[in-house]
Design a protein around this motif. Structure first.
Motif, PDB file in Angstrom:
ATOM      1  N   VAL A 196       0.712  -0.860  -0.038  1.00  0.00           N
ATOM      2  CA  VAL A 196      -0.309   0.119   0.305  1.00  0.00           C
ATOM      3  C   VAL A 196       0.529   1.400   0.028  1.00  0.00           C
ATOM      4  CG1 VAL A 196      -1.609   1.353   1.319  1.00  0.00           C
ATOM      5  CG2 VAL A 196      -2.200  -1.396   0.715  1.00  0.00           C
ATOM      6  N   LEU A 197       1.898   0.943   0.483  1.00  0.00           N
ATOM      7  CA  LEU A 197       3.044   2.181   1.091  1.00  0.00           C
ATOM      8  C   LEU A 197       3.524   2.383  -0.121  1.00  0.00           C
ATOM      9  CD1 LEU A 197       4.368   1.137   4.085  1.00  0.00           C
ATOM     10  CD2 LEU A 197       2.557   3.303   3.692  1.00  0.00           C
ATOM     11  N   ALA A 198       4.195   1.388  -1.385  1.00  0.00           N
ATOM     12  CA  ALA A 198       4.437   1.706  -2.269  1.00  0.00           C
ATOM     13  C   ALA A 198       3.877   2.263  -3.345  1.00  0.00           C
ATOM     14  CB  ALA A 198       5.087  -0.023  -2.845  1.00  0.00           C
ATOM     15  N   ALA A 199       3.033   1.702  -3.306  1.00  0.00           N
ATOM     16  CA  ALA A 199       1.219   2.117  -5.048  1.00  0.00           C
ATOM     17  C   ALA A 199       1.178   3.954  -3.828  1.00  0.00           C
ATOM     18  CB  ALA A 199       0.124   1.893  -3.957  1.00  0.00           C
ATOM     19  N   ALA A 200       1.852   4.541  -3.195  1.00  0.00           N
ATOM     20  CA  ALA A 200       1.767   5.814  -3.469  1.00  0.00           C
ATOM     21  C   ALA A 200       2.934   5.987  -4.081  1.00  0.00           C
ATOM     22  CB  ALA A 200       1.940   6.215  -1.955  1.00  0.00           C
ATOM     23  N   LEU A 201       3.086   5.448  -4.286  1.00  0.00           N
ATOM     24  CA  LEU A 201       4.536   6.819  -5.382  1.00  0.00           C
ATOM     25  C   LEU A 201       4.335   6.391  -6.987  1.00  0.00           C
ATOM     26  CD1 LEU A 201       7.466   4.380  -4.655  1.00  0.00           C
ATOM     27  CD2 LEU A 201       7.381   6.749  -4.105  1.00  0.00           C
ATOM     28  N   ALA A 202       3.343   5.873  -7.002  1.00  0.00           N
ATOM     29  CA  ALA A 202       2.550   5.863  -8.526  1.00  0.00           C
ATOM     30  C   ALA A 202       1.964   7.329  -8.968  1.00  0.00           C
ATOM     31  CB  ALA A 202       1.358   5.002  -8.580  1.00  0.00           C
ATOM     32  N   ALA A 203       1.791   8.221  -8.006  1.00  0.00           N
ATOM     33  CA  ALA A 203       1.731   9.598  -8.331  1.00  0.00           C
ATOM     34  C   ALA A 203       2.269  10.282  -8.471  1.00  0.00           C
ATOM     35  CB  ALA A 203       0.732  10.593  -7.096  1.00  0.00           C
ATOM     36  N   PRO A 204       3.482  10.484  -7.702  1.00  0.00           N
ATOM     37  CA  PRO A 204       4.826  11.271  -7.478  1.00  0.00           C
ATOM     38  C   PRO A 204       5.632  10.933  -9.611  1.00  0.00           C
ATOM     39  CG  PRO A 204       5.676   9.879  -6.345  1.00  0.00           C
ATOM     40  CD  PRO A 204       3.947  10.228  -6.486  1.00  0.00           C
ATOM     41  N   ALA A 205       5.587   8.908  -9.725  1.00  0.00           N
ATOM     42  CA  ALA A 205       6.022   9.129 -10.532  1.00  0.00           C
ATOM     43  C   ALA A 205       5.746   9.551 -12.157  1.00  0.00           C
ATOM     44  CB  ALA A 205       6.046   7.794 -10.599  1.00  0.00           C
ATOM     45  N   VAL A 206       3.651   9.894 -11.951  1.00  0.00           N
ATOM     46  CA  VAL A 206       3.543   9.828 -13.454  1.00  0.00           C
ATOM     47  C   VAL A 206       3.547  11.289 -13.477  1.00  0.00           C
ATOM     48  CG1 VAL A 206       0.949  10.193 -14.513  1.00  0.00           C
ATOM     49  CG2 VAL A 206       1.798   8.004 -13.487  1.00  0.00           C
ATOM     50  N   LEU A 207       3.908  12.351 -12.701  1.00  0.00           N
ATOM     51  CA  LEU A 207       4.005  13.796 -12.225  1.00  0.00           C
ATOM     52  C   LEU A 207       5.240  13.456 -13.406  1.00  0.00           C
ATOM     53  CD1 LEU A 207       2.441  14.670  -8.705  1.00  0.00           C
ATOM     54  CD2 LEU A 207       1.429  14.882 -11.207  1.00  0.00           C
ATOM     55  N   TYR A 208       6.444  12.879 -12.651  1.00  0.00           N
ATOM     56  CA  TYR A 208       7.482  13.264 -13.732  1.00  0.00           C
ATOM     57  C   TYR A 208       7.883  12.854 -14.883  1.00  0.00           C
ATOM     58  CZ  TYR A 208      12.519  11.574 -13.723  1.00  0.00           C
ATOM     59  OH  TYR A 208      13.495  12.324 -14.856  1.00  0.00           O
ATOM     60  N   VAL A 209       7.240  11.711 -14.924  1.00  0.00           N
ATOM     61  CA  VAL A 209       6.791  11.351 -16.534  1.00  0.00           C
ATOM     62  C   VAL A 209       6.649  12.282 -17.362  1.00  0.00           C
ATOM     63  CG1 VAL A 209       6.113   9.757 -18.110  1.00  0.00           C
ATOM     64  CG2 VAL A 209       6.723   9.192 -15.965  1.00  0.00           C
ATOM     65  N   GLY A 212       6.094  15.711 -16.571  1.00  0.00           N
ATOM     66  CA  GLY A 212       7.006  16.775 -16.557  1.00  0.00           C
ATOM     67  C   GLY A 212       8.121  16.849 -17.682  1.00  0.00           C
ATOM     68  N   ARG A 213       8.406  15.487 -17.712  1.00  0.00           N
ATOM     69  CA  ARG A 213       9.726  15.369 -18.420  1.00  0.00           C
ATOM     70  C   ARG A 213       8.837  15.395 -19.814  1.00  0.00           C
ATOM     71  NH1 ARG A 213      14.499  12.800 -17.237  1.00  0.00           N
ATOM     72  NH2 ARG A 213      14.518  12.483 -19.098  1.00  0.00           N
ATOM     73  N   ARG A 214       8.077  14.901 -20.457  1.00  0.00           N
ATOM     74  CA  ARG A 214       7.205  15.233 -21.518  1.00  0.00           C
ATOM     75  C   ARG A 214       7.033  16.665 -21.490  1.00  0.00           C
ATOM     76  NH1 ARG A 214       2.257  11.122 -22.137  1.00  0.00           N
ATOM     77  NH2 ARG A 214       4.060   9.670 -21.488  1.00  0.00           N
ATOM     78  N   ARG A 215       6.542  17.038 -21.051  1.00  0.00           N
ATOM     79  CA  ARG A 215       6.312  18.820 -21.179  1.00  0.00           C
ATOM     80  C   ARG A 215       7.656  19.292 -21.163  1.00  0.00           C
ATOM     81  NH1 ARG A 215       1.805  20.535 -16.683  1.00  0.00           N
ATOM     82  NH2 ARG A 215      -0.582  19.322 -18.020  1.00  0.00           N
ATOM     83  N   GLY A 216       8.954  18.976 -20.794  1.00  0.00           N
ATOM     84  CA  GLY A 216      10.001  20.068 -21.116  1.00  0.00           C
ATOM     85  C   GLY A 216      10.142  19.483 -22.063  1.00  0.00           C
ATOM     86  N   ALA A 217      10.279  18.025 -22.830  1.00  0.00           N
ATOM     87  CA  ALA A 217      10.764  18.524 -24.292  1.00  0.00           C
ATOM     88  C   ALA A 217       9.731  18.435 -25.440  1.00  0.00           C
ATOM     89  CB  ALA A 217      10.707  16.638 -24.396  1.00  0.00           C
ATOM     90  N   ALA A 218       8.723  18.315 -24.874  1.00  0.00           N
ATOM     91  CA  ALA A 218       8.288  19.387 -25.647  1.00  0.00           C
ATOM     92  C   ALA A 218       8.122  21.194 -26.219  1.00  0.00           C
ATOM     93  CB  ALA A 218       6.506  18.704 -25.567  1.00  0.00           C
ATOM     94  N   SER A 219       7.897  21.846 -25.042  1.00  0.00           N
ATOM     95  CA  SER A 219       8.649  22.710 -24.706  1.00  0.00           C
ATOM     96  C   SER A 219      10.117  23.262 -25.457  1.00  0.00           C
ATOM     97  CB  SER A 219       9.266  23.528 -22.943  1.00  0.00           C
ATOM     98  OG  SER A 219       7.969  23.055 -22.588  1.00  0.00           O
ATOM     99  N   ASP A 220      11.315  22.345 -25.675  1.00  0.00           N
ATOM    100  CA  ASP A 220      12.270  22.488 -26.051  1.00  0.00           C
ATOM    101  C   ASP A 220      12.196  22.340 -27.103  1.00  0.00           C
ATOM    102  OD1 ASP A 220      13.682  22.909 -23.555  1.00  0.00           O
ATOM    103  OD2 ASP A 220      14.038  20.676 -23.480  1.00  0.00           O
ATOM    104  N   SER A 221      11.590  21.429 -27.886  1.00  0.00           N
ATOM    105  CA  SER A 221      11.345  21.231 -29.355  1.00  0.00           C
ATOM    106  C   SER A 221      10.470  22.528 -29.696  1.00  0.00           C
ATOM    107  CB  SER A 221      10.128  19.512 -29.569  1.00  0.00           C
ATOM    108  OG  SER A 221       9.849  19.736 -31.149  1.00  0.00           O
ATOM    109  N   ASP A 222       9.703  22.987 -29.835  1.00  0.00           N
ATOM    110  CA  ASP A 222       8.776  23.665 -29.963  1.00  0.00           C
ATOM    111  C   ASP A 222       9.915  25.496 -29.820  1.00  0.00           C
ATOM    112  OD1 ASP A 222       6.162  22.933 -29.593  1.00  0.00           O
ATOM    113  OD2 ASP A 222       5.542  23.744 -27.900  1.00  0.00           O
ATOM    114  N   ALA A 223      10.918  25.412 -28.977  1.00  0.00           N
ATOM    115  CA  ALA A 223      11.672  26.367 -28.976  1.00  0.00           C
ATOM    116  C   ALA A 223      12.786  26.201 -29.682  1.00  0.00           C
ATOM    117  CB  ALA A 223      12.364  26.823 -27.538  1.00  0.00           C
ATOM    118  N   VAL A 224      13.652  25.289 -30.126  1.00  0.00           N
ATOM    119  CA  VAL A 224      14.251  24.780 -31.625  1.00  0.00           C
ATOM    120  C   VAL A 224      13.366  24.912 -32.686  1.00  0.00           C
ATOM    121  CG1 VAL A 224      15.231  22.462 -33.144  1.00  0.00           C
ATOM    122  CG2 VAL A 224      15.411  22.962 -30.502  1.00  0.00           C
ATOM    123  N   GLN A 225      12.336  24.536 -32.399  1.00  0.00           N
ATOM    124  CA  GLN A 225      11.394  24.802 -33.953  1.00  0.00           C
ATOM    125  C   GLN A 225      11.647  26.827 -34.772  1.00  0.00           C
ATOM    126  OE1 GLN A 225       7.794  23.290 -34.153  1.00  0.00           O
ATOM    127  NE2 GLN A 225       8.873  20.569 -33.980  1.00  0.00           N
ATOM    128  N   GLY A 226      11.031  27.032 -33.476  1.00  0.00           N
ATOM    129  CA  GLY A 226      10.837  28.637 -32.958  1.00  0.00           C
ATOM    130  C   GLY A 226      11.937  29.406 -33.872  1.00  0.00           C
TER     131      GLY A 226
END
Length: 250
Positions: free
Chosen positions: A218-231, A233-247
């Motif tokens: 049960v305690l380990a399952a609580a790690l799901a939320a920060p894991a999803v938020l981390y992924v 965040g990384r995805r949004r960061g990559a998308a922002s970098d891609s937009d910056a390069v294209q711009g």
């Protein structure tokens, strides 16, 4: 729309809701969930807790998911401290409900400690669905009273009847509480992020259940939320970098 600090004032006719409708919805939730206290009483008594201990949990803890997590871990032979920790972390979500409800209910200071005991999934769901402060207070109160009274009564009956029922595992009564909790939770998972966090939590819980002591999954399952938020965040960061390069290349 709601105002920045809560529901619109009562005189806004566009968002009023009949008192009877609020009471009906609140009683529906309170009665439907309150009856599952019988399952908790049977499960708790079947796991070795006395009738007094079982009733004390419902009276003083009064949050079904945490109660089932605690007695489930104890029944599986888990360490009491680990079982309590799992129940505690499940109950922490109620503090976040309280932050929002404190603004919507706007109760007098003297009443807040008593109302805090009723800040759970069901009362929060009913209260947050209301359009005005009056209906928020009414929905919260009716749900809280009906659920608290019925949950404790059925807990007592279930604990007394546990011996007559016999093996609770054979009847599958211990699954009733989690099933009700999941039924209430499912409609709240409206975004992809929420569904991903819930799905990952289930995978972690089921995957670790055979290899970790009771209560730890049960305690380990609580790690799901920060894991999803981390992924995410990384995805949004990559998308922002891609937009910056294209711009920059234009």
């Amino acid at each position: 729309m709601r105002t920045a600090d809560g529901p619109r004032p009562e005189h806004d006719g566009a968002l009023t809701k009949p008192d009877a409708a609020v009471v009906r919805d609140a009683l529906g939730v309170g009665i439907a969930v309150g009856l599952s206290g019988f399952a908790f009483g049977v499960t708790s008594a079947g796991s070795g807790l006395s009738v007094l201990q079982t009733c004390a949990l419902s009276l003083l803890v009064f949050t079904g998911a945490s109660q089932f997590a605690l007695v489930g871990a104890l029944a599986a032979g888990g360490n009491p401290f680990t079982a309590a920790a799992g129940a505690f972390f499940l109950g922490v979500r109620n503090a976040f409900y309280g932050l929002r409800l404190s603004q919507l209910l706007a109760l007098p200071r003297a009443v807040r400690p008593l109302a805090a005991h009723w800040v759970i999934d069901e009362t929060s769901a009913v209260a947050l669905a209301q359009p005005t402060r009056r209906s928020v207070r009414m929905g919260f109160t009716v749900t809280g009273v009906s659920l608290y009274v019925l949950w404790n009564l059925t807990t007592f009956v279930g604990a007394l009847g546990a011996r007559a029922i016999g093996d609770t595992d054979a009847w599958g009564i211990d699954a009733a509480g989690p099933a009700v909790f999941l039924a209430l939770l499912a409609p709240m998972l409206k975004t992809t992020r929420e569904r991903a966090a819930a799905g990952l939590a289930v995978v972690l819980m089921l995957g670790l259940l055979p290899v970790l002591p009771a209560g730890v999954p049960v305690l380990a399952a609580a790690l799901a939320a920060p894991a999803v938020l981390y992924v995410e965040g990384r995805r949004r960061g990559a998308a922002s970098d891609s937009d910056a390069v294209q711009g920059g290349g234009r």
